[in-house]
Scaffold this active site. Structure first.
Site, PDB file in Angstrom:
ATOM      1  N   LYS A  93       0.862  -1.181   0.000  1.00 40.96           N
ATOM      2  CA  LYS A  93       0.000   0.000   0.000  1.00 40.96           C
ATOM      3  C   LYS A  93       0.895   1.227   0.000  1.00 40.96           C
ATOM      4  CE  LYS A  93      -4.428   0.856   0.095  1.00 40.96           C
ATOM      5  NZ  LYS A  93      -5.487   0.006  -0.494  1.00 40.96           N
ATOM      6  N   ASP A 133      -6.500   4.594  -5.033  1.00 40.93           N
ATOM      7  CA  ASP A 133      -7.171   4.358  -3.749  1.00 40.93           C
ATOM      8  C   ASP A 133      -7.887   5.675  -3.435  1.00 40.93           C
ATOM      9  OD1 ASP A 133      -7.120   2.162  -1.539  1.00 40.93           O
ATOM     10  OD2 ASP A 133      -6.853   4.008  -0.415  1.00 40.93           O
ATOM     11  N   GLY A 203     -24.357   4.191   1.100  1.00 38.33           N
ATOM     12  CA  GLY A 203     -23.237   4.679   0.291  1.00 38.33           C
ATOM     13  C   GLY A 203     -23.656   4.684  -1.160  1.00 38.33           C
ATOM     14  N   GLY A 205     -21.633   5.908  -3.858  1.00 40.09           N
ATOM     15  CA  GLY A 205     -20.475   6.313  -4.649  1.00 40.09           C
ATOM     16  C   GLY A 205     -20.152   5.209  -5.648  1.00 40.09           C
ATOM     17  N   ALA A 207     -18.820   2.182  -5.364  1.00 44.86           N
ATOM     18  CA  ALA A 207     -19.251   0.824  -5.002  1.00 44.86           C
ATOM     19  C   ALA A 207     -20.778   0.740  -4.882  1.00 44.86           C
ATOM     20  CB  ALA A 207     -18.575   0.413  -3.693  1.00 44.86           C
ATOM     21  N   GLY A 208     -21.370   1.621  -4.097  1.00 43.60           N
ATOM     22  CA  GLY A 208     -22.803   1.536  -3.807  1.00 43.60           C
ATOM     23  C   GLY A 208     -23.693   1.818  -5.004  1.00 43.60           C
TER      24      GLY A 208
HETATM   25  P1  NAD Z   1     -16.909   6.849  -2.933  1.00 45.54           P
HETATM   26  O1  NAD Z   1     -16.172   7.992  -2.348  1.00 45.54           O
HETATM   27  O2  NAD Z   1     -17.100   6.757  -4.396  1.00 45.54           O
HETATM   28  O3  NAD Z   1     -18.371   6.767  -2.253  1.00 45.54           O
HETATM   29  C1  NAD Z   1     -18.572   6.757  -0.884  1.00 45.54           C
HETATM   30  C2  NAD Z   1     -20.050   6.986  -0.626  1.00 45.54           C
HETATM   31  O4  NAD Z   1     -20.291   6.903   0.779  1.00 45.54           O
HETATM   32  C3  NAD Z   1     -20.530   8.375  -1.046  1.00 45.54           C
HETATM   33  O5  NAD Z   1     -21.821   8.261  -1.610  1.00 45.54           O
HETATM   34  C4  NAD Z   1     -20.606   9.125   0.281  1.00 45.54           C
HETATM   35  O6  NAD Z   1     -21.550  10.189   0.278  1.00 45.54           O
HETATM   36  C5  NAD Z   1     -21.060   8.000   1.180  1.00 45.54           C
HETATM   37  N1  NAD Z   1     -20.878   8.321   2.585  1.00 45.54           N
HETATM   38  C6  NAD Z   1     -19.881   9.013   3.191  1.00 45.54           C
HETATM   39  N2  NAD Z   1     -20.142   9.139   4.500  1.00 45.54           N
HETATM   40  C7  NAD Z   1     -21.325   8.510   4.712  1.00 45.54           C
HETATM   41  C8  NAD Z   1     -22.128   8.289   5.852  1.00 45.54           C
HETATM   42  N3  NAD Z   1     -21.793   8.784   7.056  1.00 45.54           N
HETATM   43  N4  NAD Z   1     -23.267   7.580   5.717  1.00 45.54           N
HETATM   44  C9  NAD Z   1     -23.635   7.099   4.512  1.00 45.54           C
HETATM   45  N5  NAD Z   1     -22.931   7.280   3.397  1.00 45.54           N
HETATM   46  C10 NAD Z   1     -21.786   7.977   3.511  1.00 45.54           C
HETATM   47  O7  NAD Z   1     -16.181   5.555  -2.359  1.00 45.54           O
HETATM   48  P2  NAD Z   1     -16.237   4.073  -2.947  1.00 45.54           P
HETATM   49  O8  NAD Z   1     -15.101   3.891  -3.856  1.00 45.54           O
HETATM   50  O9  NAD Z   1     -17.618   3.752  -3.379  1.00 45.54           O
HETATM   51  O10 NAD Z   1     -15.880   3.267  -1.622  1.00 45.54           O
HETATM   52  C11 NAD Z   1     -16.869   2.975  -0.632  1.00 45.54           C
HETATM   53  C12 NAD Z   1     -16.337   1.906   0.300  1.00 45.54           C
HETATM   54  O11 NAD Z   1     -15.978   0.764  -0.470  1.00 45.54           O
HETATM   55  C13 NAD Z   1     -15.089   2.277   1.092  1.00 45.54           C
HETATM   56  O12 NAD Z   1     -15.133   1.635   2.344  1.00 45.54           O
HETATM   57  C14 NAD Z   1     -13.968   1.702   0.259  1.00 45.54           C
HETATM   58  O13 NAD Z   1     -12.813   1.450   1.031  1.00 45.54           O
HETATM   59  C15 NAD Z   1     -14.628   0.420  -0.217  1.00 45.54           C
HETATM   60  N6  NAD Z   1     -13.986  -0.123  -1.415  1.00 45.54           N
HETATM   61  C16 NAD Z   1     -14.099   0.500  -2.618  1.00 45.54           C
HETATM   62  C17 NAD Z   1     -13.456  -0.037  -3.729  1.00 45.54           C
HETATM   63  C18 NAD Z   1     -13.568   0.612  -5.086  1.00 45.54           C
HETATM   64  O14 NAD Z   1     -13.005   0.040  -6.051  1.00 45.54           O
HETATM   65  N7  NAD Z   1     -14.254   1.710  -5.239  1.00 45.54           N
HETATM   66  C19 NAD Z   1     -12.709  -1.220  -3.607  1.00 45.54           C
HETATM   67  C20 NAD Z   1     -12.632  -1.850  -2.359  1.00 45.54           C
HETATM   68  C21 NAD Z   1     -13.279  -1.277  -1.271  1.00 45.54           C
END
Ligand code: NAD
Length: 410
Positions: A93, A133, A203, A205, A207-208
């Site tokens: 990392k 990341d 969430g 973003g 992932a969600g």
């Molecule tokens: P992102 O920044 O694209 O989205 C994050 C989302 O979470 C946003 O919609 C944000 O508004 C929301 N959020 C923030 N605080 C919040 C709260 N208090 N309550 C509810 N929602 C809240 O991030 P992402 O890439 O979608 O990552 C989300 C999670 O998935 C993280 O834990 C990340 O480590 C994990 N993850 C992502 C990936 C990837 O490829 N994107 C890979 C492995 C793990």
């Protein structure tokens, strides 16, 4: 939980010897350097934890809270995650302690290039392959690749993954985490013989939101989604594309029911389509709950109120150890983060393979390969799973044994 404590706890279950525990709690190499941009200095790190299974692999984050300890711990988890999905990489990392929002675009580019200049001798397609990341993206990967190629005096697209398509990136990478999660979810539902219909996602973003779109396309009813400003609940199921439009227009998700940007006061607070707080979303009576935002949102305090039958952890560490135990007792299957969200690093591996072979695979090919890797990982872990153990514990044991096998040979 700190990774050392975790490893001490799981060592007897995974039948690790004291020597193996020692090896697995000690990172191979911790690199650090101050990066200077516009007269200011930012501490930067690259931690290469373990390469028993292949070249080190792991993202680089830009965040003010980055510390050497955090990067080391994340490098350990990457070692586990690459083993869970059985890709021939180790774990690493990187991070820079910086608030990238305070930098101009030119400064951000300079910081990205400075990172490569500081560590490039230890990086490379067969040594250590970085990726995006938190707060780093395809554009930053492009700058880093360019800097590396300048220093090396040759093309080397396999140096880094998560690049723009034009620079050798892979199709599917943008939705890989969500898609990988959907594949393991389908496999879990099959094993449980569960006809699931309703989904709640915390969430919205990368992932969600992508999980919401993919599951909606597969016929699930997405009854609630949320972000940091709260969410929306719709009994009938909602359209994630419309929810995305509302956000793009500057609205909060709770405005979805009105179909237009609105204030918090204007959002309906009751009825079949309404605003929902993040805490309530987690406790909805749905079949599938997907935490896809923050860590530690399912805790001892709310675990007894979780009603979903399956929890798919797309976020990293959304369930505390105590909550995990409670969910297990209540017969709720938790698909752990190290498996559920490993689709991203798996497609990174496909990107690296394409670069190494000078190929560009079609979307359908990448999807098929991802499906195969994710489902195979799920099935292997499921086979070793016993009713007394959580799927998480089984996944850790499975991964640790895979790493240890290679330690013996090296
Ligand atoms: P992102 O920044 O694209 O989205 C994050 C989302 O979470 C946003 O919609 C944000 O508004 C929301 N959020 C923030 N605080 C919040 C709260 N208090 N309550 C509810 N929602 C809240 O991030 P992402 O890439 O979608 O990552 C989300 C999670 O998935 C993280 O834990 C990340 O480590 C994990 N993850 C992502 C990936 C990837 O490829 N994107 C890979 C492995 C793990």
């Amino acid at each position: 939980m700190p990774y050392r404590t975790f490893l001490q706890q799981i060592a007897p279950l995974a039948q690790l010897s004291p020597g193996q525990v020692q090896k697995l709690t000690t990172p191979d190499r911790i690199l650090e350097a101050p990066l200077t941009v516009a007269g200011k200095s930012y501490p930067a790190y690259r931690v290469q934890f373990n390469n028993a299974r292949g070249p080190y692999k792991g993202g680089i984050r830009f965040h003010p809270h980055v510390t050497k300890e955090e990067v080391t711990s994340l490098a350990f988890w990457m070692t586990i995650k690459t083993a869970v999905v059985n890709i021939p990489f180790g774990g690493a990392k990187g991070g820079v302690s910086v608030n990238p929002k305070e930098l101009s675009e030119a400064e951000l580019e300079e910081l990205s290039r400075a990172y490569v200049r500081a560590f490039y001798k230890h990086l490379g397609p067969t040594k250590d392959i970085p990726a995006p990341d938190i707060n780093t993206n395809p554009q930053i990967m492009g700058w880093m690749l360019d800097e590396y190629e300048k220093l090396k005096g040759r093309k080397a697209p396999a140096f880094i993954t998560g690049k723009p398509l034009a620079l050798g990136g892979s199709t599917v990478r943008d939705i890989a985490t969500a898609l990988g999660g959907v594949y393991v979810l389908e496999e879990a539902l099959k094993k449980l013989k569960l006809k699931a219909k309703t989904v709640a996602i915390q969430g919205f973003g990368n992932a969600g939101m992508n999980a919401a779109k993919l599951l909606k396309e597969k016929g699930y009813a997405i009854v609630a989604v949320s972000d940091s400003q709260g969410g929306v609940y719709n009994e009938e199921g909602l359209d994630p594309y419309q929810a995305e439009e509302i956000k793009k227009a500057g609205g909060m998700l709770g405005c979805y029911c009105l179909g237009t940007v609105c204030s918090l006061e204007q959002m309906p607070k009751e009825g079949s389509c309404r605003f929902i707080a993040n805490e309530e979303l987690l406790e909805l009576p749905v079949d599938i709950l997907i935490p896809a935002a923050l860590g530690q949102v399912i805790t001892r305090d709310n675990a007894t109120r979780i009603k979903a039958k399956v929890v798919l952890e797309l976020a990293n560490g959304p369930t505390t150890a105590e909550a995990d135990e409670i969910l297990h007792q209540n017969n709720i299957l938790v698909i752990p983060d190290i498996l559920a969200n490993a689709g991203g690093v798996t497609v990174s591996y496909f990107e690296w393979q394409q670069n190494r072979k000078k190929e560009q695979w079609k979307e359908a090919v990448v999807r098929k390969k991802l499906e195969s890797k994710m489902k195979r990982a799920f099935k292997s872990i499921w086979r070793q799973h016993t009713p007394e153990r959580t799927l998480r514990t089984t996944a850790y044991i499975y991964a640790l044994q895979k790493i240890v096998q290679k330690l013996r040979r090296s």
